[in-house]
Write a protein that holds these residues in place. Structure first.
Motif, mmCIF file in Angstrom:
data_model
loop_
_atom_site.group_PDB
_atom_site.id
_atom_site.type_symbol
_atom_site.label_atom_id
_atom_site.label_comp_id
_atom_site.label_asym_id
_atom_site.label_seq_id
_atom_site.Cartn_x
_atom_site.Cartn_y
_atom_site.Cartn_z
ATOM 1 N N ILE A 1 3.118 9.267 3.788
ATOM 2 C CA ILE A 1 2.577 7.912 3.926
ATOM 3 C C ILE A 1 3.646 6.939 4.435
ATOM 4 O O ILE A 1 3.351 5.993 5.144
ATOM 5 N N ILE B 1 2.543 1.634 -3.534
ATOM 6 C CA ILE B 1 1.570 2.059 -4.553
ATOM 7 C C ILE B 1 1.171 3.516 -4.348
ATOM 8 O O ILE B 1 1.085 4.285 -5.299
ATOM 9 N N SER B 2 0.979 3.917 -3.103
ATOM 10 C CA SER B 2 0.563 5.294 -2.850
ATOM 11 C C SER B 2 1.686 6.301 -3.117
ATOM 12 O O SER B 2 1.416 7.491 -3.269
ATOM 13 N N SER B 3 2.929 5.832 -3.202
ATOM 14 C CA SER B 3 4.040 6.761 -3.471
ATOM 15 C C SER B 3 3.952 7.360 -4.872
ATOM 16 O O SER B 3 4.568 8.378 -5.145
ATOM 17 N N HIS B 4 3.195 6.736 -5.747
ATOM 18 C CA HIS B 4 2.971 7.294 -7.085
ATOM 19 C C HIS B 4 1.958 8.432 -7.041
ATOM 20 O O HIS B 4 1.908 9.260 -7.942
ATOM 21 N N LEU B 5 1.156 8.467 -5.998
ATOM 22 C CA LEU B 5 0.052 9.411 -5.929
ATOM 23 C C LEU B 5 0.271 10.550 -4.944
ATOM 24 O O LEU B 5 -0.174 11.663 -5.183
ATOM 25 N N ILE B 6 0.926 10.256 -3.831
ATOM 26 C CA ILE B 6 1.023 11.227 -2.744
ATOM 27 C C ILE B 6 2.481 11.483 -2.405
ATOM 28 O O ILE B 6 3.112 10.681 -1.718
ATOM 29 N N ARG C 1 10.632 2.333 -3.960
ATOM 30 C CA ARG C 1 10.386 3.688 -4.465
ATOM 31 C C ARG C 1 11.531 4.145 -5.356
ATOM 32 O O ARG C 1 11.302 4.795 -6.374
ATOM 33 N N ILE D 1 0.841 -1.207 0.000
ATOM 34 C CA ILE D 1 0.000 0.000 0.000
ATOM 35 C C ILE D 1 0.873 1.253 0.000
ATOM 36 O O ILE D 1 0.597 2.218 -0.724
ATOM 37 N N THR D 2 1.931 1.232 0.791
ATOM 38 C CA THR D 2 2.827 2.385 0.863
ATOM 39 C C THR D 2 3.517 2.624 -0.474
ATOM 40 O O THR D 2 3.611 3.762 -0.946
#
Length: 173
Positions: free
Chosen positions: A36, A19-24, A64, A16-17
């Motif tokens: 995040i 995947i969310s690094s692409h967004l936030i 990342r 989750i962390t």
């Protein structure tokens, strides 16, 4: 909690962390601050302990960097906070201590550890405490979100079995 469940939970939080690094993320100079990551560090520290939090921080930082959503600063910007948050939580059994450990570990220790890397890569135009404000902001924001989530989960007894089964985290909230 058995080792398979711990590894599964760690892997889920890492996924989750990552995947969310692409967004936030928030670009600040040479670094990309990522609240995040600090959220995940505090969650892993409280739920599973310092070694799982440290492993999670290292794996997410590596992923990342491989995916181009992080920088070399992701390592010192996450591992010190994860480890200190986990160690303080293990010692005190207090979520606030984990939050404090994340902010001090990342915002101060991690930011100072980033300086030699920055000088090596970018020359002498960096100041010693140039990363402290952005790392403090990022770590405080992420840790505060985790603090809130953990408090709500404990109040509603969502994680009771998970935390109480973990020998390192027989906590009093």
């Amino acid at each position: 909690m058995n080792k398979t469940r711990k590894l599964t939970l760690t892997s889920l939080i890492i996924a989750i962390t990552t995947i969310s690094s692409h967004l936030i993320f928030i670009p600040v100079g040479f670094a990309k601050i990522f609240p995040i990551q600090h959220f995940a560090n505090v969650l892993l520290s409280v739920l599973l302990g310092p070694w799982y939090a440290l492993a999670g921080a290292l794996i997410v930082s590596t992923l990342r960097n491989l995916l181009g959503t992080g920088s070399i600063f992701a390592y010192p910007g996450s591992v010190f906070g994860a480890l200190l948050a986990g160690l303080l939580y293990m010692k005190t059994k207090n979520i606030g201590s984990a939050l404090l450990g994340e902010v001090i570990g990342t915002g101060i220790i991690g930011a100072i550890a980033t300086y030699p890397i920055g000088v090596l890569l970018f020359g002498g135009e960096l100041t010693l405490f140039g990363f402290v404000p952005s790392f403090m902001f990022s770590s405080f924001t992420g840790a505060l979100l985790a603090f809130g989530l953990l408090k709500v989960m404990m109040k509603n007894r969502v994680m009771e079995g998970l935390i109480n089964e973990n020998s390192a985290n027989n906590s009093r909230f």
